[in-house]
Structures are given as C-alpha cells and as structure tokens.
Design a protein around this motif. Structure first.
Motif, PDB file in Angstrom:
ATOM      1  N   GLY A 192       6.017   6.118   6.251  1.00  0.00           N
ATOM      2  CA  GLY A 192       4.618   6.148   6.650  1.00  0.00           C
ATOM      3  C   GLY A 192       3.705   6.064   5.438  1.00  0.00           C
ATOM      4  O   GLY A 192       3.961   6.709   4.424  1.00  0.00           O
ATOM      5  N   LEU A 193       2.626   5.255   5.544  1.00  0.00           N
ATOM      6  CA  LEU A 193       1.702   5.040   4.431  1.00  0.00           C
ATOM      7  C   LEU A 193       0.275   5.216   4.922  1.00  0.00           C
ATOM      8  O   LEU A 193      -0.053   4.839   6.055  1.00  0.00           O
ATOM      9  CB  LEU A 193       1.862   3.635   3.841  1.00  0.00           C
ATOM     10  CG  LEU A 193       3.260   3.203   3.386  1.00  0.00           C
ATOM     11  CD1 LEU A 193       3.243   1.740   3.002  1.00  0.00           C
ATOM     12  CD2 LEU A 193       3.717   4.057   2.215  1.00  0.00           C
ATOM     13  N   LYS A 194      -0.564   5.768   4.069  1.00  0.00           N
ATOM     14  CA  LYS A 194      -2.002   5.847   4.308  1.00  0.00           C
ATOM     15  C   LYS A 194      -2.709   5.473   3.013  1.00  0.00           C
ATOM     16  O   LYS A 194      -2.601   6.175   2.014  1.00  0.00           O
ATOM     17  CB  LYS A 194      -2.427   7.242   4.776  1.00  0.00           C
ATOM     18  CG  LYS A 194      -3.904   7.291   5.176  1.00  0.00           C
ATOM     19  CD  LYS A 194      -4.298   8.648   5.709  1.00  0.00           C
ATOM     20  CE  LYS A 194      -4.380   9.673   4.594  1.00  0.00           C
ATOM     21  NZ  LYS A 194      -5.013  10.939   5.041  1.00  0.00           N
ATOM     22  N   LEU A 195      -3.427   4.352   3.050  1.00  0.00           N
ATOM     23  CA  LEU A 195      -4.112   3.813   1.882  1.00  0.00           C
ATOM     24  C   LEU A 195      -5.613   3.955   2.089  1.00  0.00           C
ATOM     25  O   LEU A 195      -6.154   3.525   3.118  1.00  0.00           O
ATOM     26  CB  LEU A 195      -3.731   2.344   1.682  1.00  0.00           C
ATOM     27  CG  LEU A 195      -4.024   1.718   0.325  1.00  0.00           C
ATOM     28  CD1 LEU A 195      -3.284   2.443  -0.780  1.00  0.00           C
ATOM     29  CD2 LEU A 195      -3.647   0.240   0.336  1.00  0.00           C
ATOM     30  N   ILE A 196      -6.302   4.569   1.141  1.00  0.00           N
ATOM     31  CA  ILE A 196      -7.736   4.840   1.244  1.00  0.00           C
ATOM     32  C   ILE A 196      -8.441   4.095   0.119  1.00  0.00           C
ATOM     33  O   ILE A 196      -8.078   4.228  -1.059  1.00  0.00           O
ATOM     34  CB  ILE A 196      -8.022   6.352   1.146  1.00  0.00           C
ATOM     35  CG1 ILE A 196      -7.207   7.121   2.201  1.00  0.00           C
ATOM     36  CG2 ILE A 196      -9.501   6.634   1.301  1.00  0.00           C
ATOM     37  CD1 ILE A 196      -7.359   8.619   2.101  1.00  0.00           C
ATOM     38  N   ASN A 197      -9.447   3.297   0.486  1.00  0.00           N
ATOM     39  CA  ASN A 197     -10.198   2.553  -0.520  1.00  0.00           C
ATOM     40  C   ASN A 197     -11.289   3.440  -1.128  1.00  0.00           C
ATOM     41  O   ASN A 197     -11.522   4.563  -0.667  1.00  0.00           O
ATOM     42  CB  ASN A 197     -10.785   1.282   0.090  1.00  0.00           C
ATOM     43  CG  ASN A 197     -11.779   1.575   1.205  1.00  0.00           C
ATOM     44  OD1 ASN A 197     -12.092   2.738   1.482  1.00  0.00           O
ATOM     45  ND2 ASN A 197     -12.266   0.543   1.863  1.00  0.00           N
ATOM     46  N   PRO A 198     -11.985   2.987  -2.168  1.00  0.00           N
ATOM     47  CA  PRO A 198     -13.021   3.831  -2.798  1.00  0.00           C
ATOM     48  C   PRO A 198     -14.155   4.227  -1.870  1.00  0.00           C
ATOM     49  O   PRO A 198     -14.865   5.210  -2.148  1.00  0.00           O
ATOM     50  CB  PRO A 198     -13.526   2.962  -3.948  1.00  0.00           C
ATOM     51  CG  PRO A 198     -12.400   2.026  -4.249  1.00  0.00           C
ATOM     52  CD  PRO A 198     -11.760   1.749  -2.933  1.00  0.00           C
ATOM     53  N   TYR A 199     -14.350   3.515  -0.751  1.00  0.00           N
ATOM     54  CA  TYR A 199     -15.445   3.824   0.184  1.00  0.00           C
ATOM     55  C   TYR A 199     -15.004   4.764   1.298  1.00  0.00           C
ATOM     56  O   TYR A 199     -15.787   5.032   2.217  1.00  0.00           O
ATOM     57  CB  TYR A 199     -15.991   2.531   0.781  1.00  0.00           C
ATOM     58  CG  TYR A 199     -16.386   1.522  -0.276  1.00  0.00           C
ATOM     59  CD1 TYR A 199     -17.572   1.655  -0.999  1.00  0.00           C
ATOM     60  CD2 TYR A 199     -15.569   0.431  -0.561  1.00  0.00           C
ATOM     61  CE1 TYR A 199     -17.933   0.736  -1.972  1.00  0.00           C
ATOM     62  CE2 TYR A 199     -15.922  -0.495  -1.542  1.00  0.00           C
ATOM     63  CZ  TYR A 199     -17.095  -0.333  -2.242  1.00  0.00           C
ATOM     64  OH  TYR A 199     -17.444  -1.251  -3.215  1.00  0.00           O
ATOM     65  N   GLY A 200     -13.762   5.217   1.263  1.00  0.00           N
ATOM     66  CA  GLY A 200     -13.290   6.162   2.262  1.00  0.00           C
ATOM     67  C   GLY A 200     -12.651   5.541   3.479  1.00  0.00           C
ATOM     68  O   GLY A 200     -12.291   6.260   4.415  1.00  0.00           O
ATOM     69  N   GLN A 201     -12.517   4.225   3.535  1.00  0.00           N
ATOM     70  CA  GLN A 201     -11.894   3.567   4.673  1.00  0.00           C
ATOM     71  C   GLN A 201     -10.376   3.691   4.564  1.00  0.00           C
ATOM     72  O   GLN A 201      -9.795   3.474   3.496  1.00  0.00           O
ATOM     73  CB  GLN A 201     -12.294   2.092   4.725  1.00  0.00           C
ATOM     74  CG  GLN A 201     -11.827   1.368   5.983  1.00  0.00           C
ATOM     75  CD  GLN A 201     -12.305  -0.071   6.005  1.00  0.00           C
ATOM     76  OE1 GLN A 201     -12.955  -0.535   5.060  1.00  0.00           O
ATOM     77  NE2 GLN A 201     -11.993  -0.781   7.077  1.00  0.00           N
TER      78      GLN A 201
END
Length: 392
Positions: free
Chosen positions: A118-127
């Motif tokens: 399982g992966l969760k990737l968060i961009n600098p804007y919080g998405q």
C-alpha cells in the motif's frame, strides 16, 4: 525451595532427554542454582542430581527484569526524530526547493492468502494519491516491504518528483538504507542495491522511520491488497506485479558424484557444522545421538552397546555380496543376511532393502544354475538309486 527447583529441572531433563542432549539449555531463574550444584559439600540427594544434570549443557541465567523492557518500549514509542523536529521547528527552510518536497507513506504485508503493498503519495499542496499493489508471487514480509518501497520510488520518479521523503515504519529498511544495519541475506542485498539505484535518480531522497500508528492508511491498503484486492475502491489506483522487482539468481547445479550419507554426521560430530535448513539441522542433531566418531571413522551405537562401523553404498554392496555369495556365504534370505552383517560389525541405513535388492538380482542372474542343482538333488534322491547308508 532450592531442592524443589533442582528436582523440577531433573524431571524436565528426564522427560525431555532428547532435547537436552541435542540442544543447549538456558535456565532463567532468580535463585543461584549454579552455585548450589557446584558446591562440593552437597547433600547426598543434591550430589546425585548434580551428577545427573552434569551430562547436559545447561547454562543458568538471571531472569530479565520487567523494568528494562518497559524502558525499551518507551524508547521505541518516542523516536529521536520527534525531538529534533521540536528543536528545529522555529528555523526557516534552508532552500526554496524544500517547498517542492513530496511525502511517501508505504507498507507491505505478507499473509497466507497473498501479499500486497500500500502506498500514499502526498504532493506539496496536500493532495493525496493512493495506490494498492497485488504481489502475484510468494514473498516474505520483509520482501513485501521492499517491494512497496521500490514501487513508491518508481511511481514518484514517473510523476517527475525531485525531492522525496519516504516515511516507513520498517526498522529493517530504514536501518539498511542508512547503513546502520548489516545486510547478510543475498535477496535483501539485491533489494537494497536496487533501492539505492532508484534513490540516486532523485535530487534529494531521504528515508525517515515512523511509528506504525502514523502509517495506518498505507498499512490498511497493504492488507486490503493482500486479501481483498478485487473489492478496492475506485479512487485507489491498482497494480499487479507478477514477478519480483529484483532479478532472479540462476544457479547451475554441478554434481561430481554421489554424496555419502555419513558426510553431514561426520561434519557435525567433528566440527559442529550444520546445514542452513533448520529442519535438516534438527534431524542431524537427533541422529547424532546414536553415532560416535573415532578418528575419521563413524560408528553407530547398537542396542547391545556395541559399535557398528558405518559404510557407504559401495562398501555396503560389497559386504552383502561377501556375506551372501562368498566362499562361506549363507545363501539365505535378506533377514539372515542383515543379521549376519550386524553381527560382523557393519551398519548403514536401508540395510534390509539393499540386501533384498542384491539377493533378488543374484537369484535372477543365477536362475539356470540353481535349476540344475535342484535337478541333481532330485535324481540322487529318487527311489531307483536309494539313499546312501554311509552318510551325505
């Protein structure tokens, strides 16, 4: 109380004699049993028990304190990273590129039903971007963790991420990437090498260890991917890996000759060497109780107390032929041949089957000869000739 504890240990050694002979035993106790059993001025009963326990490799250790375990658990719950964040939270970022940093949460799970990541990737804007990966091959929990880590690095690279912070709850990955842990397994070394190659493709890539409670979304995704991959939500991106991320090692087996059945026992009795397989190592420990090594010759302990010399397959075939069809051969059945071999002082596993096979081959090869002998005996004992009065 000391006598009761020693008596309990004696009863355990008698009931579990094979385990006490084949393994070193650690006794955890708060009483000084070692000092009591080593005193020369023992009572008659304690002296008898001390002699009986002396044949085993028993080591007496103090019982570990509960307070030390509580402090170790508390140290694990409060990582050093939290203290550093508290100290430097007032300092501004050193470069403007840190505002473009992506955060990766990942976790792997290996179950009886299957394996997943399982992966969760968060961009600098919080998405947030969530991924679930199904592993269609057999893997351990550590291999599933590495597969999740490598998959997260590949996805981040495809998205054009330059600054990445991977937060993992696996001490194995965090320690080996940082160099704190030593890599001893070949498979883990291959995973680590590929992970470092992918990390070099980023401008900045660091691995931070976090608690499992801070990685619950990725942990839940990995468990769902391993058990209920078909019922994942539409907002979760799915992927299936049919083979491991690391290249498979091809091993060419070259057999130069038959390995004697005595080799593992001789190596264990001479130098204590055991195979890597735990099941085979346990079998050799138990078998070694019935064998002794004198010089380079292996002997088997018999039930009568005699030592039988162990032979390999070539010597066993020769012994059977000498006993059965030699100058003073028995020409008897396999049971008598095996009994004669053991009385002579030889042993190898599968004696009855080898004797039966050799005697059967001998009978088939000399069928015509035995037929002639039977015919001569019939003619000499017929009524026309009559039996001889002078004896055989």
């Amino acid at each position: 109380m000391l006598k009761k504890l020693v008596l309990a240990l004696v009863y355990a050694a008698r009931r579990l004699k094979r385990y006490f002979h084949g393994h070193p035993i650690n006794v955890l106790t708060d009483y000084k049993l070692k000092n009591v059993l080593s005193k020369p001025e023992l009572s008659r009963r304690l002296a008898k028990w001390a002699i009986e326990l002396g044949e085993h490799s028993i080591e007496y250790k103090p019982r570990p304190a509960t307070k030390g375990q509580v402090l170790a658990d508390f140290d694990m719950e409060v990582p050093t990273g939290k203290v550093q964040e508290r100290l430097f939270e007032q300092q501004p970022p050193t470069t403007s590129d840190e505002s473009q940093q992506w955060t990766l949460f990942m976790d792997g799970a290996s179950r009886r039903e299957g394996s997943g990541a399982g992966l969760k990737l968060i961009n600098p804007y919080g998405q947030e971007f969530t991924y679930a990966i199904k592993l269609n091959f057999k893997s351990t929990n550590n291999e599933a963790e590495y597969e999740a880590f490598l998959a997260g690095l590949r996805i981040a690279r495809k998205l054009g991420v330059k600054f990445l912070e991977a937060r993992v709850n696996s001490m194995l990955i965090a320690g080996k990437v940082s160099g704190t842990y030593e890599v001893k397994n070949v498979v883990m070394a291959s995973y680590l090498s590929q992970a470092k190659d992918l990390m070099q493709q980023f401008t900045s890539c660091k691995v931070v260890h976090i608690k499992r409670s801070e990685n619950r979304p990725a942990d839940a995704l990995s468990k769902l991917a391993s058990t209920s991959f078909e019922h994942m939500g539409r907002d979760v991106r799915n992927e299936v890996l049919d083979r491991p991320s690391i290249p498979q090692h091809h091993v060419m087996v070259i057999q130069t000759g038959t390995v004697s059945w005595m080799k593992p026992l001789v190596e264990y009795l001479s130098s204590g060497t055991l195979p890597d397989d735990k099941v085979e190592a346990r079998k050799i420990r138990h078998k070694a109780l019935w064998y002794q090594l004198h010089g380079d010759i292996l002997f088997r302990k018999s039930f009568l107390g005699l030592l039988l010399r162990c032979v390999d397959a070539v010597d066993a075939n020769y012994v059977i032929r000498v006993i059965h069809e030699g100058i003073c051969g028995l020409h008897a059945g396999p049971r008598m041949v095996v009994a004669k071999i053991m009385n002579t002082g030889y042993y190898w596993p599968g004696m009855h089957m080898d004797a039966l096979k050799e005697i059967r081959n001998f009978m088939l090869a000399n069928d015509t000869h035995y037929g002639r002998c039977d015919l001569r005996m019939t003619e000499s004992q017929s009524p026309q000739h009559g039996p001889s009065k002078s004896g055989p």
